[in-house]
Enzyme design. Structure first.
Site, PDB file in Angstrom:
ATOM      1  N   ARG A  71     -31.052 -78.137 -27.450  1.00 44.86           N
ATOM      2  CA  ARG A  71     -31.609 -76.933 -26.833  1.00 44.86           C
ATOM      3  C   ARG A  71     -32.518 -77.354 -25.681  1.00 44.86           C
ATOM      4  O   ARG A  71     -33.540 -77.999 -25.888  1.00 44.86           O
ATOM      5  CB  ARG A  71     -32.399 -76.133 -27.879  1.00 44.86           C
ATOM      6  CG  ARG A  71     -33.109 -74.954 -27.265  1.00 44.86           C
ATOM      7  CD  ARG A  71     -33.770 -74.016 -28.271  1.00 44.86           C
ATOM      8  NE  ARG A  71     -34.462 -73.022 -27.492  1.00 44.86           N
ATOM      9  CZ  ARG A  71     -35.780 -72.808 -27.503  1.00 44.86           C
ATOM     10  NH1 ARG A  71     -36.561 -73.467 -28.348  1.00 44.86           N
ATOM     11  NH2 ARG A  71     -36.320 -71.921 -26.709  1.00 44.86           N
ATOM     12  N   HIS A 114     -38.156 -70.683 -20.011  1.00 38.48           N
ATOM     13  CA  HIS A 114     -39.189 -71.244 -20.889  1.00 38.48           C
ATOM     14  C   HIS A 114     -40.454 -71.347 -20.022  1.00 38.48           C
ATOM     15  O   HIS A 114     -40.961 -72.432 -19.751  1.00 38.48           O
ATOM     16  CB  HIS A 114     -38.727 -72.588 -21.440  1.00 38.48           C
ATOM     17  CG  HIS A 114     -39.483 -73.060 -22.652  1.00 38.48           C
ATOM     18  ND1 HIS A 114     -38.878 -73.390 -23.843  1.00 38.48           N
ATOM     19  CD2 HIS A 114     -40.805 -73.280 -22.863  1.00 38.48           C
ATOM     20  CE1 HIS A 114     -39.785 -73.797 -24.719  1.00 38.48           C
ATOM     21  NE2 HIS A 114     -40.972 -73.744 -24.145  1.00 38.48           N
ATOM     22  N   GLU A 159     -40.040 -67.541 -26.618  1.00 40.05           N
ATOM     23  CA  GLU A 159     -41.364 -67.076 -27.057  1.00 40.05           C
ATOM     24  C   GLU A 159     -42.006 -66.104 -26.055  1.00 40.05           C
ATOM     25  O   GLU A 159     -43.098 -66.372 -25.534  1.00 40.05           O
ATOM     26  CB  GLU A 159     -42.297 -68.273 -27.278  1.00 40.05           C
ATOM     27  CG  GLU A 159     -41.840 -69.189 -28.386  1.00 40.05           C
ATOM     28  CD  GLU A 159     -42.813 -70.354 -28.643  1.00 40.05           C
ATOM     29  OE1 GLU A 159     -43.913 -70.367 -28.054  1.00 40.05           O
ATOM     30  OE2 GLU A 159     -42.463 -71.231 -29.436  1.00 40.05           O
ATOM     31  N   ASN A 278     -39.003 -69.783 -33.852  1.00 36.04           N
ATOM     32  CA  ASN A 278     -39.851 -70.958 -33.658  1.00 36.04           C
ATOM     33  C   ASN A 278     -41.009 -70.843 -34.648  1.00 36.04           C
ATOM     34  O   ASN A 278     -41.752 -69.860 -34.613  1.00 36.04           O
ATOM     35  CB  ASN A 278     -40.426 -71.004 -32.234  1.00 36.04           C
ATOM     36  CG  ASN A 278     -39.350 -71.178 -31.169  1.00 36.04           C
ATOM     37  OD1 ASN A 278     -38.172 -71.322 -31.490  1.00 36.04           O
ATOM     38  ND2 ASN A 278     -39.760 -71.174 -29.922  1.00 36.04           N
ATOM     39  N   GLU A 340     -37.221 -74.001 -33.061  1.00 34.46           N
ATOM     40  CA  GLU A 340     -38.293 -74.996 -32.868  1.00 34.46           C
ATOM     41  C   GLU A 340     -39.077 -75.147 -34.154  1.00 34.46           C
ATOM     42  O   GLU A 340     -39.413 -74.153 -34.807  1.00 34.46           O
ATOM     43  CB  GLU A 340     -39.315 -74.558 -31.804  1.00 34.46           C
ATOM     44  CG  GLU A 340     -38.862 -74.688 -30.389  1.00 34.46           C
ATOM     45  CD  GLU A 340     -39.947 -74.298 -29.381  1.00 34.46           C
ATOM     46  OE1 GLU A 340     -41.160 -74.416 -29.696  1.00 34.46           O
ATOM     47  OE2 GLU A 340     -39.565 -73.868 -28.289  1.00 34.46           O
TER      48      GLU A 340
HETATM   49  O1  IFM Z   1     -44.535 -77.084 -26.570  1.00 34.29           O
HETATM   50  C1  IFM Z   1     -44.435 -75.790 -27.093  1.00 34.29           C
HETATM   51  C2  IFM Z   1     -43.174 -75.110 -26.604  1.00 34.29           C
HETATM   52  O2  IFM Z   1     -43.115 -75.086 -25.215  1.00 34.29           O
HETATM   53  C3  IFM Z   1     -43.120 -73.687 -27.116  1.00 34.29           C
HETATM   54  N1  IFM Z   1     -43.294 -73.652 -28.537  1.00 34.29           N
HETATM   55  C4  IFM Z   1     -44.413 -74.374 -29.088  1.00 34.29           C
HETATM   56  C5  IFM Z   1     -44.394 -75.812 -28.600  1.00 34.29           C
HETATM   57  C6  IFM Z   1     -45.553 -76.612 -29.230  1.00 34.29           C
HETATM   58  O3  IFM Z   1     -46.790 -76.046 -28.933  1.00 34.29           O
END
Ligand code: IFM
Length: 432
Positions: A71, A114, A159, A278, A340
């Site tokens: 990913r 992102h 996110e 995530n 994630e």
């Molecule tokens: O690094 C971040 C990512 O960009 C988005 N989710 C959380 C990760 C860790 O904080």
């Protein structure tokens, strides 16, 4: 877990570097990180892991790890430097990356956004401007046309709640605006961007399309009515703001005054093929103290150990939230992928090795929790570790190593950590 998808995740601004190469335009994160006081020691993603030039080595590492899928995110300002005009050189970089992945037998999962908005789009209002959703749909159509033949899975937004809360609500991330509840239109416009992108990707022949939403189990600090109301408000902002409109086609519960028009909800709730989650940690919420402009207070979770970032380590929170998602959304919840999960720890490279036992314990316990959720009937189809490489952790700069692979940022030398070797064996064992 033989059909289960094992993967690793990264994002463009956190690893690519090469911020002016191949005609890339400026992003909000270039601007924000260059602004004094916004990131740890003024660190930026200008060089990061130089993945833009070193991607063949990084794909070789993934192959050695034995993952099924990678990913990554596409940097919008590489594809449309001004948010409108196509830059073929930018497409060329992802074309090479995707071909290299396919040749290695690794299925690409592409995230379209992102957090690195083209600065030109931000200058026109960014996510506060409804037109950004239309710009985003055009960008999605370009990517579908270029890559639908090879990208297996697609995630329009990563996110989005963090963009609204940290980027526009509190100003801790780009674009650095602290609008509190006046940031809510950015949620509406990102939701619309999600729905329009799903339509554009489908029209362009894309395969599986989903999400990557950050979720946290919300733990009320006590059972007083004002605390329970605060917990419901936080749950609405962190968990339901994006999930309710996308999965149920409704405005989010417990957010009075935030109503999305029905015609937009129809676009936003365009059916998706998978729901990406995530997960990092639960959140304890108390009633707001006098004078707090927010309707909740963030509390401590001191009874659990913490990562280097200070996030409580609660593996069972993953099972808890997956079961909750299933209970809240029922048949409206499509198959789930953990898009994630990971942690940063204090660790050193000594004699060419990184003994990151805490990360092994973290991953192992979270995978047990995931199995418990599957055992409880949640349809989870894959798990992506955040992250392949140590990288630029946004406002925390390079101070939070999340990688399975250590990166020496001065030499760009990659060293697989103990957790990398552990995961490789774990994946091989699961495949039998
Ligand atoms: O690094 C971040 C990512 O960009 C988005 N989710 C959380 C990760 C860790 O904080």
């Amino acid at each position: 877990m033989t059909d289960f998808v094992w993967g690793v995740a990264t994002s463009a601004y956190q690893i690519e570097g090469a911020v002016t190469a191949g005609g890339r335009g400026r992003s909000t994160w270039d601007t924000f990180s260059a602004t004094p006081g916004k990131t740890r020691s003024g660190e930026t993603g200008a060089q990061a892991c130089d993945h833009y030039h070193r991607y063949p080595e990084d794909v070789a590492l993934m192959r050695e790890l034995g993952v099924d899928s990678y990913r990554f995110s596409v940097a919008w300002p590489r594809i449309q430097p001004d948010g409108r005009t196509l830059n073929r050189a930018g497409l060329g970089f992802y074309d090479r990356l995707i071909d290299t992945l396919c040749a290695a037998g690794i299925a690409p999962m592409a995230t379209l956004y992102h957090w690195d908005t083209p600065q030109a789009v931000e200058d026109e209002g960014g996510w506060l401007n409804r037109d950004t959703a239309a710009r985003f749909a055009d960008y999605a159509a370009v990517l579908a046309e270029a890559f639908a033949d090879r990208v297996a899975m697609w995630v329009p937004l990563n996110e989005p709640a963090m963009i609204t809360l940290l980027g526009y609500g509190l100003g801790q991330h780009a674009p650095g605006q602290a609008l509190l509840f006046d940031a809510l239109p950015t949620a509406h416009h990102q939701l619309l961007a999600h729905g329009l992108a799903v339509r554009a990707l489908r029209a362009g022949g894309a395969g599986l399309i989903g999400t990557a939403n950050n979720h946290t189990p919300v733990w009320a600090a006590d059972d007083r009515p004002e605390t329970l109301a605060a917990a419901a408000a936080y749950d609405a902002l962190h968990n339901r703001l994006f999930a309710d409109p996308i999965l149920l086609g409704t405005s989010p519960a417990h957010l009075p005054g935030f109503e999305i028009p029905a015609e937009d909800l129809r676009i936003i709730s365009e059916p998706i093929d998978f729901y990406g989650v995530n997960y990092y940690n639960p959140t304890r919420i108390g009633a707001p103290a006098e004078g707090n402009p927010l309707p909740f207070e963030l509390g401590e979770i001191a009874e659990h150990p913490a990562t280097l970032m200070g996030s409580p380590i609660v593996p069972d929170g993953l099972r808890e939230l997956l079961v909750q998602l299933r209970e809240s959304y029922g048949e409206a919840l499509p198959p789930v992928y953990i898009t994630e999960n990971g942690a940063s720890f204090a660790e050193d490279l000594i004699d060419g090795q990184v003994h990151d036992q805490p990360r092994i314990d973290f991953l192992s316990a979270h995978l047990d929790s995931l199995r418990a959720a599957i055992g409880a009937g949640v349809d989870v189809r894959g798990y992506y570790v955040w992250s392949l490489l140590d990288n630029f952790e946004w406002a925390e700069g390079y101070g939070q190593p999340f990688g399975l692979v250590h990166v020496d940022f001065a030499t760009q030398r990659r060293t697989p950590k103990d957790s990398f070797h552990w995961l490789r064996e774990h994946i091989a064992k699961q495949r039998g």
